[in-house]
Design a protein around this motif. Structure first.
Motif, PDB file in Angstrom:
ATOM      1  N   GLU A  47       1.235  -1.438  -0.166  1.00  0.00           N
ATOM      2  CA  GLU A  47       0.063  -0.222   0.445  1.00  0.00           C
ATOM      3  C   GLU A  47       0.647   1.185  -0.452  1.00  0.00           C
ATOM      4  O   GLU A  47       0.740   2.863  -1.162  1.00  0.00           O
ATOM      5  CB  GLU A  47      -0.853  -0.453   1.361  1.00  0.00           C
ATOM      6  N   ARG A  48       1.638   1.661   0.809  1.00  0.00           N
ATOM      7  CA  ARG A  48       2.552   2.120   0.780  1.00  0.00           C
ATOM      8  C   ARG A  48       3.368   2.702  -0.318  1.00  0.00           C
ATOM      9  O   ARG A  48       3.218   3.891  -0.861  1.00  0.00           O
ATOM     10  CB  ARG A  48       4.139   1.877   2.159  1.00  0.00           C
ATOM     11  N   GLU A  49       3.814   1.507  -0.791  1.00  0.00           N
ATOM     12  CA  GLU A  49       4.626   1.982  -2.356  1.00  0.00           C
ATOM     13  C   GLU A  49       3.733   2.038  -3.842  1.00  0.00           C
ATOM     14  O   GLU A  49       4.313   2.957  -4.126  1.00  0.00           O
ATOM     15  CB  GLU A  49       5.445   0.750  -2.646  1.00  0.00           C
ATOM     16  N   ALA A  50       2.968   1.705  -3.257  1.00  0.00           N
ATOM     17  CA  ALA A  50       1.550   2.494  -4.616  1.00  0.00           C
ATOM     18  C   ALA A  50       0.986   3.381  -4.661  1.00  0.00           C
ATOM     19  O   ALA A  50       1.084   4.719  -5.482  1.00  0.00           O
ATOM     20  CB  ALA A  50       0.157   1.313  -4.236  1.00  0.00           C
ATOM     21  N   ASN A  51       0.969   4.098  -3.078  1.00  0.00           N
ATOM     22  CA  ASN A  51       0.525   5.649  -2.537  1.00  0.00           C
ATOM     23  C   ASN A  51       2.356   6.450  -2.673  1.00  0.00           C
ATOM     24  O   ASN A  51       1.760   7.363  -3.663  1.00  0.00           O
ATOM     25  CB  ASN A  51       0.432   5.104  -0.999  1.00  0.00           C
TER      26      ASN A  51
END
Length: 120
Positions: A47-51
């Motif tokens: 999720e962090r990398e997508a954001n």
């Protein structure tokens, strides 16, 4: 959304998850309680990398990556469904007739007692 950046960063999440899963006996990979913290870290990482790549999460590319991880670690985890069968006819008839007979007997008893209430 910078998809190429996201696809470049997601494998690091998978690598980290793989390292953490090495701590868990492979026979316990189907028991979520054994690795729930590792999986939570993996999910947060994706999720962090997508954001960070200005992409929403989940998205088709991230889902594809997560599905690949699932195939790698959890492909042997199938839910075994219980196959229910009817009991043999003799047992089934008995299980049906006993309550029916008891109900008839109770009705007969109530009617008989109500007709004999003058004696009581």
């Amino acid at each position: 959304c910078n998809e190429s950046l996201m696809l470049e960063k997601l494998p690091a999440c998978g690598k980290s998850f793989e390292e953490m899963m090495k701590k868990v006996d492979s026979k316990k990979w189907c028991n979520l309680t054994e690795f729930i913290m590792y999986y939570d870290n993996f999910t947060q990482c994706t999720e962090r990398e997508a954001n960070n790549a200005s992409c929403f999460w989940p998205n088709p590319l991230a889902e594809g990556f997560i599905t690949g991880i699932h195939k790698q670690f959890f492909s042997n985890c199938t839910s075994e469904k219980v196959h229910w069968e009817d009991p043999p006819d003799e047992i089934l008839v008995t299980l049906i007739l006993i309550p029916v007979m008891l109900t008839c007997a109770m009705i007969t008893l109530v009617v008989w007692c109500s007709k004999r209430s003058d004696i009581l």
